[in-house]
Design a protein around this motif. Structure first.
Motif, PDB file in Angstrom:
ATOM      1  N   ILE A  30       0.849  -1.391  -0.144  1.00  0.00           N
ATOM      2  CA  ILE A  30      -0.035  -0.080  -0.230  1.00  0.00           C
ATOM      3  C   ILE A  30       1.046   1.329  -0.055  1.00  0.00           C
ATOM      4  O   ILE A  30       0.688   2.151  -0.910  1.00  0.00           O
ATOM      5  CB  ILE A  30      -0.992  -0.074   1.255  1.00  0.00           C
ATOM      6  CG1 ILE A  30      -1.744  -1.164   1.175  1.00  0.00           C
ATOM      7  CG2 ILE A  30      -1.666   1.539   1.310  1.00  0.00           C
ATOM      8  CD1 ILE A  30      -2.775  -1.527   2.363  1.00  0.00           C
ATOM      9  N   GLU A  31       1.982   1.258   0.937  1.00  0.00           N
ATOM     10  CA  GLU A  31       2.832   2.570   0.973  1.00  0.00           C
ATOM     11  C   GLU A  31       3.372   2.751  -0.348  1.00  0.00           C
ATOM     12  O   GLU A  31       3.585   3.700  -0.975  1.00  0.00           O
ATOM     13  CB  GLU A  31       3.907   2.295   2.017  1.00  0.00           C
ATOM     14  CG  GLU A  31       3.301   2.282   3.437  1.00  0.00           C
ATOM     15  CD  GLU A  31       4.147   1.932   4.781  1.00  0.00           C
ATOM     16  OE1 GLU A  31       3.734   1.957   5.744  1.00  0.00           O
ATOM     17  OE2 GLU A  31       5.325   1.492   4.253  1.00  0.00           O
ATOM     18  N   ARG A  32       4.034   1.580  -0.993  1.00  0.00           N
ATOM     19  CA  ARG A  32       4.761   2.065  -2.234  1.00  0.00           C
ATOM     20  C   ARG A  32       3.769   2.365  -3.454  1.00  0.00           C
ATOM     21  O   ARG A  32       3.951   3.460  -4.042  1.00  0.00           O
ATOM     22  CB  ARG A  32       5.454   0.486  -2.921  1.00  0.00           C
ATOM     23  CG  ARG A  32       6.695   0.288  -2.019  1.00  0.00           C
ATOM     24  CD  ARG A  32       7.357  -1.075  -2.643  1.00  0.00           C
ATOM     25  NE  ARG A  32       7.782  -0.724  -3.850  1.00  0.00           N
ATOM     26  CZ  ARG A  32       8.620  -1.293  -4.696  1.00  0.00           C
ATOM     27  NH1 ARG A  32       8.907  -2.772  -4.360  1.00  0.00           N
ATOM     28  NH2 ARG A  32       9.159  -1.126  -5.679  1.00  0.00           N
ATOM     29  N   THR A  33       2.381   1.761  -3.453  1.00  0.00           N
ATOM     30  CA  THR A  33       1.475   2.202  -4.247  1.00  0.00           C
ATOM     31  C   THR A  33       1.159   3.667  -4.152  1.00  0.00           C
ATOM     32  O   THR A  33       1.033   4.368  -5.214  1.00  0.00           O
ATOM     33  CB  THR A  33       0.184   1.537  -4.304  1.00  0.00           C
ATOM     34  OG1 THR A  33       0.472   0.080  -4.385  1.00  0.00           O
ATOM     35  CG2 THR A  33      -0.676   1.758  -5.355  1.00  0.00           C
ATOM     36  N   VAL A  34       1.016   3.982  -2.923  1.00  0.00           N
ATOM     37  CA  VAL A  34       0.641   5.578  -2.684  1.00  0.00           C
ATOM     38  C   VAL A  34       1.890   6.433  -2.852  1.00  0.00           C
ATOM     39  O   VAL A  34       1.621   7.350  -3.575  1.00  0.00           O
ATOM     40  CB  VAL A  34       0.144   5.612  -0.985  1.00  0.00           C
ATOM     41  CG1 VAL A  34       0.022   7.266  -0.673  1.00  0.00           C
ATOM     42  CG2 VAL A  34      -1.101   4.982  -0.853  1.00  0.00           C
ATOM     43  N   LEU A  38       0.427   5.913  -7.761  1.00  0.00           N
ATOM     44  CA  LEU A  38      -0.354   4.960  -8.421  1.00  0.00           C
ATOM     45  C   LEU A  38      -1.784   5.137  -8.270  1.00  0.00           C
ATOM     46  O   LEU A  38      -2.712   5.202  -9.189  1.00  0.00           O
ATOM     47  CB  LEU A  38       0.300   3.493  -8.398  1.00  0.00           C
ATOM     48  CG  LEU A  38       1.679   3.351  -8.900  1.00  0.00           C
ATOM     49  CD1 LEU A  38       2.079   1.969  -8.468  1.00  0.00           C
ATOM     50  CD2 LEU A  38       1.784   3.708 -10.258  1.00  0.00           C
ATOM     51  N   PHE A  39      -2.195   5.091  -6.906  1.00  0.00           N
ATOM     52  CA  PHE A  39      -3.406   5.178  -6.506  1.00  0.00           C
ATOM     53  C   PHE A  39      -3.595   6.121  -5.353  1.00  0.00           C
ATOM     54  O   PHE A  39      -2.567   6.142  -4.641  1.00  0.00           O
ATOM     55  CB  PHE A  39      -4.272   3.986  -6.344  1.00  0.00           C
ATOM     56  CG  PHE A  39      -4.392   3.062  -7.387  1.00  0.00           C
ATOM     57  CD1 PHE A  39      -5.362   3.396  -8.413  1.00  0.00           C
ATOM     58  CD2 PHE A  39      -3.731   1.760  -7.824  1.00  0.00           C
ATOM     59  CE1 PHE A  39      -5.416   2.762  -9.748  1.00  0.00           C
ATOM     60  CE2 PHE A  39      -4.187   1.239  -9.034  1.00  0.00           C
ATOM     61  CZ  PHE A  39      -4.696   1.462  -9.852  1.00  0.00           C
ATOM     62  N   PRO A 114       1.094  -2.803  -9.427  1.00  0.00           N
ATOM     63  CA  PRO A 114       2.061  -3.792  -9.643  1.00  0.00           C
ATOM     64  C   PRO A 114       2.254  -4.579  -8.032  1.00  0.00           C
ATOM     65  O   PRO A 114       2.839  -5.518  -7.920  1.00  0.00           O
ATOM     66  CB  PRO A 114       3.437  -3.245 -10.113  1.00  0.00           C
ATOM     67  CG  PRO A 114       3.342  -1.719  -9.616  1.00  0.00           C
ATOM     68  CD  PRO A 114       1.879  -1.404  -9.749  1.00  0.00           C
ATOM     69  N   TYR A 115       2.272  -3.793  -7.149  1.00  0.00           N
ATOM     70  CA  TYR A 115       2.205  -4.317  -5.724  1.00  0.00           C
ATOM     71  C   TYR A 115       1.281  -5.114  -4.894  1.00  0.00           C
ATOM     72  O   TYR A 115       1.455  -5.970  -4.080  1.00  0.00           O
ATOM     73  CB  TYR A 115       2.925  -3.221  -4.860  1.00  0.00           C
ATOM     74  CG  TYR A 115       3.881  -2.278  -5.755  1.00  0.00           C
ATOM     75  CD1 TYR A 115       5.110  -2.956  -6.146  1.00  0.00           C
ATOM     76  CD2 TYR A 115       3.725  -0.939  -5.817  1.00  0.00           C
ATOM     77  CE1 TYR A 115       5.960  -2.178  -6.855  1.00  0.00           C
ATOM     78  CE2 TYR A 115       4.746  -0.117  -6.506  1.00  0.00           C
ATOM     79  CZ  TYR A 115       5.914  -0.857  -7.119  1.00  0.00           C
ATOM     80  OH  TYR A 115       6.815  -0.086  -7.765  1.00  0.00           O
ATOM     81  N   LEU A 116      -0.155  -4.345  -4.920  1.00  0.00           N
ATOM     82  CA  LEU A 116      -1.105  -4.947  -4.319  1.00  0.00           C
ATOM     83  C   LEU A 116      -1.402  -6.523  -4.486  1.00  0.00           C
ATOM     84  O   LEU A 116      -1.487  -7.091  -3.615  1.00  0.00           O
ATOM     85  CB  LEU A 116      -2.268  -3.897  -4.389  1.00  0.00           C
ATOM     86  CG  LEU A 116      -2.233  -2.557  -3.900  1.00  0.00           C
ATOM     87  CD1 LEU A 116      -3.220  -1.579  -4.539  1.00  0.00           C
ATOM     88  CD2 LEU A 116      -1.914  -2.352  -2.323  1.00  0.00           C
TER      89      LEU A 116
END
Lengths: 357, 334
Positions: A30-34, A38-39, A114-116
């Protein structure tokens, strides 16, 4: 081979592990996506909470029962899932369907997300020795690996392009089973404007900036836009305070607003979203068409737009009724679908059993 | 520039008047007299004080004509054209205040490629004939009526070509220009080629979707070349629409050039006030000075690309299917 129920239980245990509050991998994903923009955090949080609610053992068993599927039947088959990236975790249902089926999973993850999903696949990888998983954000990673069937969501045009690439690179043959979902918008019939309905409508329209195929793009209502504009806008502003819109529209939408204004079209311009009266299904995000009409107008809209229409929603009085060829779903479920919901009207588990067995 | 442009026909089409001069005059006229265009600019936050270049001026989306003809204050339509489409579709309606400007635009550009006294025109425009307000039919009729030989005319796909008529064309020493809708030409090629003995040029126009299947322009050009036994250099394309007075031609290729009173720019679809670089796809924007008495600043919904020589290619409709829903983002993902 594992018994069907114990296979479902094993799949559920992975989901439970993934959704547990102390899962550091999900937290990092979640942290990387934020961090990578990305979202938005609020949209991810909404999605995870919706999944926590939907992915109970009872609901998974209910899905399997509804679809008539016998779990773990597709051993030694490989299913390629091409996941879209318009919403966080949008391909999760396909991943679960493949895992429940017992087939090996090959997942082309979206570079937009790509991460979640990867954080869940890793748990399956660690826990399910007999079922193989492979994933990558690059399609060429799957070249020269023959698969037994493939799942895709996107446009007709892109499906054809992908099919050619996969065929040319020895992944599929032209008769390989494919489940291609192309619906891109949903509609709602709103004939009451009480607090609960407006809140549900706001969520159904504005969550994810209107990017999902379950997002409402057209509202049919006996109320004109002018009648409800002020009240609706208050709810929208409140929604945006709690859920800032992550993506913003391009200047093209400003030009649309300007033309509407020049032509005297009724509209509500919210800077990051345009609501306009009309009869056109908005093809792009950040737009809602408000159409004054009754239930027969609603049915006509559904019948005229079957190609591309995902779901039709309304409030208590109309739920379960048929509008055109579609059964009306509760408005409140637009962004919280049950695990057994059928993208493009097709149950993925049932499709896998029918086409891959 | 004040209330109107004097001696319009000479001025608009005069190649000696720089395009930029015409652009400034026509823009000024429209800011004053075109209520819809002025409101559009104001809603975008622009006033008369803003100066624009032809490459960045806000272009009004062509769907504006779906709400009816756009005419500057004080002008009325003598002619109205409407787009083709199904009965359920909202059609564009383009009001023509001065048909003589339309005639001049048609003739000047067409005859610059196909000299008037050297050609006989045969129009194959099925379906368009069903629309009594078709601008394409009007244009073809204008060119046919201009041919004093009396040999030009319309043709239907199911009509047998008269051998005597073919002989007369051969005897006249003129070229036959077959001006056809793409889908009509595809059907035409199901029969034996009746034009083997004449010197033939083909102009195709319209969309590539047929009742049979979609065909690329390259495929169509190659098929026509094989069927009519003519080189690709004799196969041309026309790009026009009911919302425009002017037409553009791609001579012997897929690359269109513009008349001196027209400027095409490829606009960034996300920001239509920005011009795309050569080679970059975008929406086709058109400034057509001959649209003086309707609206000259238009953004089409067609996908196009410009080359380094200022020629453009039409790549089809702007595909909007990808923008909402489970977009696979094919351009960046694969």
């Amino acid at each position: 081979m594992e018994a069907p129920q114990s296979h479902i239980n094993a799949v559920y245990n992975c989901i439970s592990q993934w959704l547990s509050p102390d899962n550091p991998d999900l937290k990092r994903a979640i942290e990387r996506t934020v961090d990578e923009n990305l979202f938005g955090f609020e949209d991810i949080k909404h999605q995870i909470l919706a999944l926590k609610q939907a992915l109970t053992p009872d609901n998974i068993n209910r899905w399997v029962k509804k679809s008539g599927f016998i779990p773990n039947l597709l051993r030694r088959k490989t299913v390629l899932c091409l996941h879209a990236g318009n919403l966080p975790l949008v391909g999760l249902q396909d991943l679960l369907a493949v895992m429940i089926s017992g087939a090996d999973y090959a997942g082309k993850l979206s570079s937009k997300d790509p991460y979640l999903l990867q954080s869940l696949i890793k748990i399956f990888e660690e826990n399910r020795d007999l079922q193989r998983t492979a994933y990558d954000t690059e399609l060429h990673s799957f070249f020269n690996t023959m698969i037994d069937g493939w799942l895709f969501s996107g446009s007709h045009k892109n499906a054809a392009i992908v099919e050619n690439i996969l065929t040319d690179n020895g992944v599929i043959s032209y008769d390989s089973p494919s489940l291609i979902r192309t619906s891109y918008f949903s509609v709602a019939y709103i004939d009451t404007f009480d607090k609960e309905t407006v809140m549900d409508l706001t969520e159904a329209v504005f969550r994810y900036g209107g990017a999902g195929c379950r997002s409402v793009a057209v509202v049919v209502s006996p109320f004109s836009l002018n009648e409800i504009k002020c009240e609706f806008t208050d709810y929208i502003e409140n929604f945006w305070l709690k859920n800032p819109q992550h993506q913003l529209p391009t200047k093209e939408i400003t030009h649309r607003f300007a033309l509407n204004k020049a032509l005297g079209v009724n509209q509500a311009w919210l800077n990051d979203f345009l609501i306009e009266e009309g009869d056109e299904v908005p093809p792009n995000k950040f737009r809602l068409t408000w159409m004054k009409g009754d239930f027969s107008t609603f049915s006509a809209i559904i019948n005229n737009n079957l190609d591309g229409l995902q779901s039709a929603y309304s409030t208590a009085e109309h739920i379960g009724k048929q509008a055109g060829n579609i059964i009306i779903e509760p408005l409140s479920t637009a962004q919280n679908p049950p695990v057994w919901w059928k993208p493009d009207g097709i149950d993925t588990l049932n499709w896998l059993q029918k086409n891959l067995l | 520039m004040a209330e109107s442009i004097p001696d319009t026909e000479t001025y608009l089409f005069d190649p000696h008047v720089p395009f930029l001069k015409k652009f400034e005059d026509v823009y000024d006229f429209h800011y004053k007299k075109n209520t819809v265009y002025r409101s559009f600019l104001k809603a975008l936050g622009y006033s008369r004080k803003h100066s624009f270049s032809p490459e960045t001026i806000p272009l009004i989306p062509v769907r504006v004509f779906k709400h009816g003809p756009i005419l500057p204050d004080g002008f009325t339509a003598e002619l109205t054209f409407s787009s083709s489409g199904t009965t359920s579709m909202k059609r564009s309606r383009h009001g023509i205040a001065k048909p003589e400007i339309y005639e001049k635009a048609i003739s000047t550009e067409f005859y610059s490629h196909f000299p008037k006294n050297d050609v006989i025109i045969l129009a194959l425009l099925p379906k368009y004939e069903e629309n009594p307000e078709s601008s394409l039919i009007w244009m073809a009729r204008h060119l046919i009526n201009n041919d004093s030989s009396g040999l030009s005319g319309f043709i239907q796909n199911d009509i047998v070509i008269d051998k005597q008529w073919i002989e007369q064309i051969v005897l006249s020493g003129k070229k036959l220009v077959l001006f056809g809708a793409a889908f009509g030409l595809i059907d035409f090629m199901d029969r034996p080629n009746p034009f083997e003995s004449v010197s033939l040029e083909v102009i195709e126009t319209g969309g590539m979707k047929t009742h049979k299947r979609e065909m690329s322009k390259e495929e169509l050009r190659n098929r026509m070349s094989d069927y009519f036994k003519i080189p690709l250099s004799s196969i041309h394309s026309e790009y026009g629409m009911c919302e425009l007075h002017s037409q553009m031609y791609a001579i012997g290729s897929e690359w269109f050039t513009t008349p001196n009173w027209v400027k095409v720019s490829i606009r960034n679809a996300d920001n239509p006030e920005q011009e795309s670089e050569p080679g970059e796809e975008g929406k086709i924007g058109i400034i057509d000075m001959a649209n003086l008495y309707s609206c000259p600043f238009l953004l089409t919904n067609d996908r196009g690309v410009m080359n380094k020589h200022g020629q453009f290619r039409v790549l089809g409709r702007w595909d909007k299917e990808n923008m909402r829903g489970c977009n696979f983002l094919i351009d960046t993902e694969v």
